[in-house]
Scaffold this active site. Structure first.
Site, PDB file in Angstrom:
ATOM      1  N   SER A  25     -16.044  15.405 -12.764  1.00 15.70           N
ATOM      2  CA  SER A  25     -16.619  16.301 -11.486  1.00 15.70           C
ATOM      3  C   SER A  25     -15.669  16.791 -10.654  1.00 15.70           C
ATOM      4  CB  SER A  25     -17.944  15.934 -10.768  1.00 15.70           C
ATOM      5  OG  SER A  25     -17.363  14.460  -9.926  1.00 15.70           O
ATOM      6  N   TYR A  70      -7.283  -1.852  -4.969  1.00 13.45           N
ATOM      7  CA  TYR A  70      -6.868  -1.181  -5.934  1.00 13.45           C
ATOM      8  C   TYR A  70      -5.789  -1.157  -6.862  1.00 13.45           C
ATOM      9  CZ  TYR A  70      -5.553   3.722  -7.746  1.00 13.45           C
ATOM     10  OH  TYR A  70      -5.354   4.838  -8.701  1.00 13.45           O
ATOM     11  N   LYS A 126      -6.028  -1.697 -11.030  1.00  9.97           N
ATOM     12  CA  LYS A 126      -4.926  -0.782 -12.205  1.00  9.97           C
ATOM     13  C   LYS A 126      -4.183  -1.929 -13.017  1.00  9.97           C
ATOM     14  CE  LYS A 126      -6.655   3.200 -11.293  1.00  9.97           C
ATOM     15  NZ  LYS A 126      -7.331   4.089 -12.330  1.00  9.97           N
ATOM     16  N   SER A 148      -4.767   4.888 -15.913  1.00 10.65           N
ATOM     17  CA  SER A 148      -4.347   4.016 -15.066  1.00 10.65           C
ATOM     18  C   SER A 148      -3.711   4.462 -13.929  1.00 10.65           C
ATOM     19  CB  SER A 148      -3.487   2.904 -15.807  1.00 10.65           C
ATOM     20  OG  SER A 148      -3.032   2.124 -15.162  1.00 10.65           O
TER      21      SER A 148
HETATM   22  P1  NDP Z   1     -11.120  12.447  -7.759  1.00 11.82           P
HETATM   23  O1  NDP Z   1     -11.533  11.976  -6.466  1.00 11.82           O
HETATM   24  O2  NDP Z   1     -10.808  13.764  -7.539  1.00 11.82           O
HETATM   25  O3  NDP Z   1     -11.970  12.448  -9.079  1.00 11.82           O
HETATM   26  C1  NDP Z   1     -12.560  11.111  -9.291  1.00 11.82           C
HETATM   27  C2  NDP Z   1     -13.440  11.092 -10.198  1.00 11.82           C
HETATM   28  O4  NDP Z   1     -14.090   9.985 -10.485  1.00 11.82           O
HETATM   29  C3  NDP Z   1     -15.007  12.076  -9.909  1.00 11.82           C
HETATM   30  O5  NDP Z   1     -15.175  13.018 -11.055  1.00 11.82           O
HETATM   31  C4  NDP Z   1     -15.727  10.937  -9.424  1.00 11.82           C
HETATM   32  O6  NDP Z   1     -17.305  11.584  -9.814  1.00 11.82           O
HETATM   33  C5  NDP Z   1     -15.566  10.044 -10.626  1.00 11.82           C
HETATM   34  N1  NDP Z   1     -16.221   8.576 -10.234  1.00 11.82           N
HETATM   35  C6  NDP Z   1     -15.969   8.143  -9.159  1.00 11.82           C
HETATM   36  N2  NDP Z   1     -16.876   6.923  -9.012  1.00 11.82           N
HETATM   37  C7  NDP Z   1     -17.655   6.821 -10.113  1.00 11.82           C
HETATM   38  C8  NDP Z   1     -18.759   6.304 -10.715  1.00 11.82           C
HETATM   39  N3  NDP Z   1     -19.283   5.229 -10.183  1.00 11.82           N
HETATM   40  N4  NDP Z   1     -19.209   6.652 -11.836  1.00 11.82           N
HETATM   41  C9  NDP Z   1     -18.739   7.934 -12.553  1.00 11.82           C
HETATM   42  N5  NDP Z   1     -17.888   8.544 -12.184  1.00 11.82           N
HETATM   43  C10 NDP Z   1     -17.304   8.126 -10.978  1.00 11.82           C
HETATM   44  O7  NDP Z   1      -9.678  11.579  -8.103  1.00 11.82           O
HETATM   45  P2  NDP Z   1      -8.522  11.804  -9.364  1.00 11.82           P
HETATM   46  O8  NDP Z   1      -8.966  12.794 -10.170  1.00 11.82           O
HETATM   47  O9  NDP Z   1      -7.389  11.722  -8.609  1.00 11.82           O
HETATM   48  O10 NDP Z   1      -8.951  10.539 -10.247  1.00 11.82           O
HETATM   49  C11 NDP Z   1      -9.150  10.281 -11.474  1.00 11.82           C
HETATM   50  C12 NDP Z   1      -8.251   8.907 -11.958  1.00 11.82           C
HETATM   51  O11 NDP Z   1      -6.968   9.072 -11.847  1.00 11.82           O
HETATM   52  C13 NDP Z   1      -8.887   7.660 -11.169  1.00 11.82           C
HETATM   53  O12 NDP Z   1      -9.168   6.682 -12.133  1.00 11.82           O
HETATM   54  C14 NDP Z   1      -7.503   7.342 -10.372  1.00 11.82           C
HETATM   55  O13 NDP Z   1      -7.117   6.101 -10.167  1.00 11.82           O
HETATM   56  C15 NDP Z   1      -6.530   7.946 -11.226  1.00 11.82           C
HETATM   57  N6  NDP Z   1      -5.338   8.329 -10.578  1.00 11.82           N
HETATM   58  C16 NDP Z   1      -5.011   9.352  -9.501  1.00 11.82           C
HETATM   59  C17 NDP Z   1      -4.107   9.371  -8.575  1.00 11.82           C
HETATM   60  C18 NDP Z   1      -3.916  10.561  -7.838  1.00 11.82           C
HETATM   61  O14 NDP Z   1      -2.648  10.696  -7.134  1.00 11.82           O
HETATM   62  N7  NDP Z   1      -4.742  11.626  -7.616  1.00 11.82           N
HETATM   63  C19 NDP Z   1      -2.646   8.844  -9.259  1.00 11.82           C
HETATM   64  C20 NDP Z   1      -2.959   7.780 -10.222  1.00 11.82           C
HETATM   65  C21 NDP Z   1      -4.119   7.707 -10.926  1.00 11.82           C
HETATM   66  P3  NDP Z   1     -18.574  11.503  -8.889  1.00 11.82           P
HETATM   67  O15 NDP Z   1     -17.995  10.980  -7.516  1.00 11.82           O
HETATM   68  O16 NDP Z   1     -19.298  12.756  -9.163  1.00 11.82           O
HETATM   69  O17 NDP Z   1     -19.526  10.224  -9.553  1.00 11.82           O
END
Ligand code: NDP
Length: 276
Positions: free
Chosen positions: A13, A147, A151, A133
């Protein structure tokens, strides 16, 4: 286009998950995107994707999502375990149930999704599991204990999984992003300050929140396009790498972690916080 694949992405999303879904749909793959905010995935449906309600902390929701894909498509070729968030706050201030929830989403959700898809992949003797990760799975930062713990655990789990699944023709790929411009920073800082207000760690929390806001708001990070491109490469490659370290600060941070002793690394991080 290479062979069309059936792909399920968690956390589609927003951020990395959404960009990845868009890119894979555009490349002609059959893409199911799961998240709790289904309304935020209507655009994926317009592009030809299949939004699904999915909460990776809820067993019934995960089972229903995987069953739906398997019934509709006859199987799953690729699972992208991307859903996750960053819980920051001191170990002392963080309610243990919040800490458990962080593990529920970032680790157990990913593990349960894996359990649900592997029987279908084993039957076909092929498949890919791509676990998102972070460089945070290799390094550490102040007030990020929970966090980083999720990871680091994800790294260990994924490496062991690679051994288990190799004989069945299933690849396990770890993606370790650096700082990526998504909603991640907002989610992290919003709860960090609430958790720390008026407590012994408030000043440090303020420094972390300010540094994070600066990084995520001022466009310091890489575009999520970079990560979606990496995920696409791993999906379309016959022999993907075991891990991809990619995005702003990922390589320099890991380099510092590997080459400085713990105490010098600690000092370097604190100096960076003070100067920023
Ligand atoms: P966002 O916050 O933009 O997206 C996070 C996504 O995870 C959303 O789509 C949210 O959807 C979903 N999510 C959270 N909780 C749940 C749940 N209980 N069930 C299903 N979906 C869930 O962050 P990012 O795109 O940055 O994060 C994506 C991944 O990348 C994560 O694992 C993060 O740890 C990793 N990451 C990100 C970094 C960054 O700097 N952005 C760096 C390193 C890793 P919804 O709330 O609609 O359920």
């Amino acid at each position: 286009m290479k062979q069309k694949k059936v792909i399920l992405i968690t956390g589609a999303s927003s951020g990395i998950g959404k960009k990845t879904a868009e890119k894979l749909i555009a490349a002609g793959h059959v893409v199911y995107g799961g998240a709790r905010r289904v309304e935020r995935m209507q655009d994926l449906e317009k592009l030809g994707g299949y939004p699904l309600h999915l909460d990776v902390s809820d067993d019934a929701s995960m089972k229903a999502a995987v069953d739906k894909v398997v019934v509709e498509q006859g199987g799953i070729d690729v699972l992208v375990n991307n859903a996750g968030f960053g819980l920051y706050g001191s170990v002392e201030d963080t309610d243990i149930n919040d800490a458990r929830y962080q593990f529920e989403v970032n680790l157990f959700g990913l593990a349960r999704m894996t359990q649900l898809v592997t029987p279908h992949m084993r039957k076909r003797k092929s498949g890919k599991i791509i676990n998102i990760s972070s460089v945070a799975g290799k390094i550490y930062t102040p007030l990020g204990g929970w966090y980083h713990a999720t990871k680091h655990a994800l790294e260990g789990l994924s490496d062991c999984l690679r051994f288990e699944l190799k004989p069945f023709g299933i690849d396990v790929v770890i993606v370790e992003p650096g700082v990526i411009q998504t909603e991640f920073g907002d989610v992290l800082t919003s709860t960090l300050m609430k958790r720390s207000e008026g407590g012994a760690y408030e000043a440090l929390a303020r420094q972390i929140a300010d540094t994070t806001e600066e990084m995520y708001k001022n466009g310091v990070g890489s575009s999520p396009d970079l990560i979606s491109g990496t995920i696409m490469k791993a999906i379309e490659s016959k022999k993907p790498r075991t891990r991809y370290l990619v995005g702003k600060l990922a390589k320099p941070m890991l380099f510092l972690r590997n080459w400085l002793g713990d105490r010098i690394y600690d000092k370097a991080l604190m100096a960076h916080l003070k100067s920023s």
